[in-house]
Design a protein around this motif. Sequence first.
Motif, PDB file in Angstrom:
ATOM      1  N   LEU A  70       0.876  -1.177   0.000  1.00 32.13           N
ATOM      2  CA  LEU A  70       0.000   0.000   0.000  1.00 32.13           C
ATOM      3  C   LEU A  70       0.905   1.216   0.000  1.00 32.13           C
ATOM      4  O   LEU A  70       1.783   1.343   0.854  1.00 32.13           O
ATOM      5  CB  LEU A  70      -0.891   0.016   1.241  1.00 32.13           C
ATOM      6  CG  LEU A  70      -1.795   1.239   1.364  1.00 32.13           C
ATOM      7  CD1 LEU A  70      -2.899   1.197   0.312  1.00 32.13           C
ATOM      8  CD2 LEU A  70      -2.402   1.319   2.756  1.00 32.13           C
ATOM      9  N   PHE A  71       0.685   2.123  -0.967  1.00 30.75           N
ATOM     10  CA  PHE A  71       1.549   3.277  -1.142  1.00 30.75           C
ATOM     11  C   PHE A  71       0.701   4.544  -1.202  1.00 30.75           C
ATOM     12  O   PHE A  71      -0.188   4.665  -2.045  1.00 30.75           O
ATOM     13  CB  PHE A  71       2.368   3.105  -2.427  1.00 30.75           C
ATOM     14  CG  PHE A  71       3.337   4.211  -2.711  1.00 30.75           C
ATOM     15  CD1 PHE A  71       4.275   4.620  -1.775  1.00 30.75           C
ATOM     16  CD2 PHE A  71       3.330   4.836  -3.945  1.00 30.75           C
ATOM     17  CE1 PHE A  71       5.180   5.635  -2.052  1.00 30.75           C
ATOM     18  CE2 PHE A  71       4.235   5.852  -4.246  1.00 30.75           C
ATOM     19  CZ  PHE A  71       5.154   6.245  -3.282  1.00 30.75           C
ATOM     20  N   ILE A  72       0.943   5.459  -0.265  1.00 31.86           N
ATOM     21  CA  ILE A  72       0.269   6.766  -0.253  1.00 31.86           C
ATOM     22  C   ILE A  72       1.387   7.804  -0.240  1.00 31.86           C
ATOM     23  O   ILE A  72       1.871   8.199   0.828  1.00 31.86           O
ATOM     24  CB  ILE A  72      -0.669   6.932   0.956  1.00 31.86           C
ATOM     25  CG1 ILE A  72      -1.598   5.719   1.098  1.00 31.86           C
ATOM     26  CG2 ILE A  72      -1.497   8.222   0.813  1.00 31.86           C
ATOM     27  CD1 ILE A  72      -2.463   5.726   2.342  1.00 31.86           C
ATOM     28  N   ASP A 129      -6.123  12.805  -2.351  1.00 28.13           N
ATOM     29  CA  ASP A 129      -4.849  12.079  -2.312  1.00 28.13           C
ATOM     30  C   ASP A 129      -4.963  10.794  -3.128  1.00 28.13           C
ATOM     31  O   ASP A 129      -6.033  10.187  -3.218  1.00 28.13           O
ATOM     32  CB  ASP A 129      -4.453  11.722  -0.879  1.00 28.13           C
ATOM     33  CG  ASP A 129      -3.901  12.897  -0.101  1.00 28.13           C
ATOM     34  OD1 ASP A 129      -3.686  13.968  -0.702  1.00 28.13           O
ATOM     35  OD2 ASP A 129      -3.682  12.748   1.114  1.00 28.13           O
ATOM     36  N   ILE A 130      -3.850  10.369  -3.681  1.00 30.38           N
ATOM     37  CA  ILE A 130      -3.793   9.149  -4.482  1.00 30.38           C
ATOM     38  C   ILE A 130      -3.239   8.010  -3.629  1.00 30.38           C
ATOM     39  O   ILE A 130      -2.244   8.168  -2.921  1.00 30.38           O
ATOM     40  CB  ILE A 130      -2.908   9.336  -5.738  1.00 30.38           C
ATOM     41  CG1 ILE A 130      -3.406  10.520  -6.567  1.00 30.38           C
ATOM     42  CG2 ILE A 130      -2.847   8.057  -6.569  1.00 30.38           C
ATOM     43  CD1 ILE A 130      -4.826  10.403  -7.076  1.00 30.38           C
ATOM     44  N   TYR A 142      -6.101   4.731  -6.753  1.00 30.62           N
ATOM     45  CA  TYR A 142      -7.399   5.204  -6.284  1.00 30.62           C
ATOM     46  C   TYR A 142      -7.254   6.645  -5.827  1.00 30.62           C
ATOM     47  O   TYR A 142      -6.197   7.050  -5.354  1.00 30.62           O
ATOM     48  CB  TYR A 142      -7.886   4.357  -5.095  1.00 30.62           C
ATOM     49  CG  TYR A 142      -8.043   2.896  -5.413  1.00 30.62           C
ATOM     50  CD1 TYR A 142      -9.286   2.367  -5.715  1.00 30.62           C
ATOM     51  CD2 TYR A 142      -6.942   2.036  -5.408  1.00 30.62           C
ATOM     52  CE1 TYR A 142      -9.442   1.022  -6.010  1.00 30.62           C
ATOM     53  CE2 TYR A 142      -7.084   0.694  -5.704  1.00 30.62           C
ATOM     54  CZ  TYR A 142      -8.341   0.181  -6.004  1.00 30.62           C
ATOM     55  OH  TYR A 142      -8.485  -1.142  -6.302  1.00 30.62           O
ATOM     56  N   LYS A 143      -8.346   7.389  -5.925  1.00 29.47           N
ATOM     57  CA  LYS A 143      -8.368   8.779  -5.462  1.00 29.47           C
ATOM     58  C   LYS A 143      -9.341   8.871  -4.292  1.00 29.47           C
ATOM     59  O   LYS A 143     -10.482   8.392  -4.381  1.00 29.47           O
ATOM     60  CB  LYS A 143      -8.806   9.702  -6.598  1.00 29.47           C
ATOM     61  CG  LYS A 143      -8.695  11.168  -6.266  1.00 29.47           C
ATOM     62  CD  LYS A 143      -9.016  11.993  -7.509  1.00 29.47           C
ATOM     63  CE  LYS A 143      -8.753  13.460  -7.258  1.00 29.47           C
ATOM     64  NZ  LYS A 143      -8.997  14.253  -8.478  1.00 29.47           N
ATOM     65  N   ILE A 144      -8.894   9.497  -3.196  1.00 28.64           N
ATOM     66  CA  ILE A 144      -9.731   9.599  -2.004  1.00 28.64           C
ATOM     67  C   ILE A 144     -10.895  10.542  -2.264  1.00 28.64           C
ATOM     68  O   ILE A 144     -10.714  11.686  -2.669  1.00 28.64           O
ATOM     69  CB  ILE A 144      -8.910  10.069  -0.792  1.00 28.64           C
ATOM     70  CG1 ILE A 144      -7.843   9.029  -0.457  1.00 28.64           C
ATOM     71  CG2 ILE A 144      -9.815  10.330   0.414  1.00 28.64           C
ATOM     72  CD1 ILE A 144      -6.905   9.426   0.649  1.00 28.64           C
ATOM     73  N   ALA A 145     -12.104  10.036  -2.004  1.00 30.06           N
ATOM     74  CA  ALA A 145     -13.332  10.813  -2.214  1.00 30.06           C
ATOM     75  C   ALA A 145     -13.848  11.415  -0.911  1.00 30.06           C
ATOM     76  O   ALA A 145     -14.325  12.543  -0.898  1.00 30.06           O
ATOM     77  CB  ALA A 145     -14.412   9.942  -2.840  1.00 30.06           C
ATOM     78  N   HIS A 146     -13.778  10.653   0.179  1.00 29.32           N
ATOM     79  CA  HIS A 146     -14.231  11.185   1.468  1.00 29.32           C
ATOM     80  C   HIS A 146     -13.717  10.336   2.623  1.00 29.32           C
ATOM     81  O   HIS A 146     -13.225   9.229   2.426  1.00 29.32           O
ATOM     82  CB  HIS A 146     -15.759  11.315   1.530  1.00 29.32           C
ATOM     83  CG  HIS A 146     -16.504  10.020   1.360  1.00 29.32           C
ATOM     84  ND1 HIS A 146     -16.772   9.182   2.403  1.00 29.32           N
ATOM     85  CD2 HIS A 146     -17.042   9.436   0.265  1.00 29.32           C
ATOM     86  CE1 HIS A 146     -17.449   8.139   1.968  1.00 29.32           C
ATOM     87  NE2 HIS A 146     -17.628   8.260   0.670  1.00 29.32           N
ATOM     88  N   THR A 147     -13.817  10.915   3.824  1.00 26.32           N
ATOM     89  CA  THR A 147     -13.460  10.219   5.055  1.00 26.32           C
ATOM     90  C   THR A 147     -14.623  10.343   6.016  1.00 26.32           C
ATOM     91  O   THR A 147     -15.471  11.232   5.874  1.00 26.32           O
ATOM     92  CB  THR A 147     -12.190  10.823   5.705  1.00 26.32           C
ATOM     93  OG1 THR A 147     -12.454  12.174   6.072  1.00 26.32           O
ATOM     94  CG2 THR A 147     -11.002  10.768   4.767  1.00 26.32           C
ATOM     95  N   GLN A 148     -14.677   9.456   6.978  1.00 21.58           N
ATOM     96  CA  GLN A 148     -15.719   9.516   7.997  1.00 21.58           C
ATOM     97  C   GLN A 148     -15.248   8.805   9.258  1.00 21.58           C
ATOM     98  O   GLN A 148     -14.302   8.021   9.223  1.00 21.58           O
ATOM     99  CB  GLN A 148     -17.020   8.889   7.498  1.00 21.58           C
ATOM    100  CG  GLN A 148     -16.912   7.409   7.171  1.00 21.58           C
ATOM    101  CD  GLN A 148     -18.203   6.834   6.634  1.00 21.58           C
ATOM    102  OE1 GLN A 148     -19.280   7.213   7.056  1.00 21.58           O
ATOM    103  NE2 GLN A 148     -18.100   5.915   5.685  1.00 21.58           N
ATOM    104  N   THR A 188     -12.558   6.430   2.069  1.00 13.55           N
ATOM    105  CA  THR A 188     -13.157   5.820   0.889  1.00 13.55           C
ATOM    106  C   THR A 188     -12.515   6.417  -0.353  1.00 13.55           C
ATOM    107  O   THR A 188     -12.428   7.632  -0.495  1.00 13.55           O
ATOM    108  CB  THR A 188     -14.679   6.059   0.850  1.00 13.55           C
ATOM    109  OG1 THR A 188     -15.260   5.557   2.060  1.00 13.55           O
ATOM    110  CG2 THR A 188     -15.320   5.366  -0.348  1.00 13.55           C
ATOM    111  N   ALA A 189     -12.052   5.536  -1.246  1.00 11.31           N
ATOM    112  CA  ALA A 189     -11.400   5.974  -2.488  1.00 11.31           C
ATOM    113  C   ALA A 189     -11.948   5.164  -3.653  1.00 11.31           C
ATOM    114  O   ALA A 189     -12.364   4.010  -3.480  1.00 11.31           O
ATOM    115  CB  ALA A 189      -9.891   5.795  -2.359  1.00 11.31           C
ATOM    116  N   TYR A 190     -11.907   5.774  -4.816  1.00 11.84           N
ATOM    117  CA  TYR A 190     -12.429   5.136  -6.024  1.00 11.84           C
ATOM    118  C   TYR A 190     -11.328   4.986  -7.071  1.00 11.84           C
ATOM    119  O   TYR A 190     -10.412   5.810  -7.135  1.00 11.84           O
ATOM    120  CB  TYR A 190     -13.602   5.919  -6.577  1.00 11.84           C
ATOM    121  CG  TYR A 190     -14.765   5.949  -5.616  1.00 11.84           C
ATOM    122  CD1 TYR A 190     -15.559   4.817  -5.440  1.00 11.84           C
ATOM    123  CD2 TYR A 190     -15.031   7.071  -4.843  1.00 11.84           C
ATOM    124  CE1 TYR A 190     -16.607   4.816  -4.511  1.00 11.84           C
ATOM    125  CE2 TYR A 190     -16.071   7.077  -3.920  1.00 11.84           C
ATOM    126  CZ  TYR A 190     -16.846   5.950  -3.772  1.00 11.84           C
ATOM    127  OH  TYR A 190     -17.873   5.950  -2.844  1.00 11.84           O
TER     128      TYR A 190
END
Length: 194
Positions: A70-72, A129-130, A142-148, A188-190
Motif C-alpha cells: 500500500l503506497f500513499i 490524495d492518491i 485510487y483517489k480519495i473521495a471522502h473520510t468519515q 473511501t477511495a475510487y
Amino acid sequence: MLRVFTVLFIVTGLGAIGYGGYQLLKTELSVQNNLEEAKEVISQKQASKKPTEKDIQSFSPQEGDVVGILFIPRIGIETPIVEGTDPDELEKGVGHFATSAYPRQNDQVVLSGHRDTVFRKMKDIEIGDIITVKLPHGDFSYKIAHTQVVGADDRTIIKSTAPNEELLLTTCYPFNFVGNAPDRFVVTAYPINE
C-alpha cells in the motif's frame, strides 16, 4: 513505606514503557522485513508474465501471506499488505479483510491497519490524495473521495459494492487515544481510470 511504594510505582511505570517500546520496535522491524518481501514478490511476478483477467479474478492468497504494498506518497506511507486482519497479520503490515475483494475484482476492497504503527500518518490524509495498491498482477490507483468516523462496532461500512469497485482504509480513532479506541476512521477511495 511510602518510599517503597513510590519506587515500586516508578519501576512498574518504567517496565511498562520499556515493554511498549519493545513491542513498537518489534512491529517496525516486522513491517520492514515484510515490505522487502512484498517488493520481491511483486517484482518476480510482474517480470515473469503479463497477468490475464483470469489471474486477476482468481487472486485469493492464504491467510498470513504477504501479497502486496500500500503506497500513499503524499503522506509517506509505504507498507506491506498481508492477507487477514488478525493481530498476527496486523503486526506485519496492513491487513486485507479476507471477505473483501482485491483490485479489479469489481467489489469493495478493505484494508485495515493500526493507527500507532503503519497508519500513524493517516491523520494527515486529504480528499484527492492518491493511493496505490501494488500487487503481483499490477499497480492499481485510487483517489480519495471522502473520510468519515464511525463507531468501533459499526460493520455497515463493510459491504458488497459490486459491480462497482471502491477501496476502504480503516484504522482506530482518535489517533492520539491511549488504549482501545471507541471509533474507526474510514477512508473511501475510487479507482482512477487509466
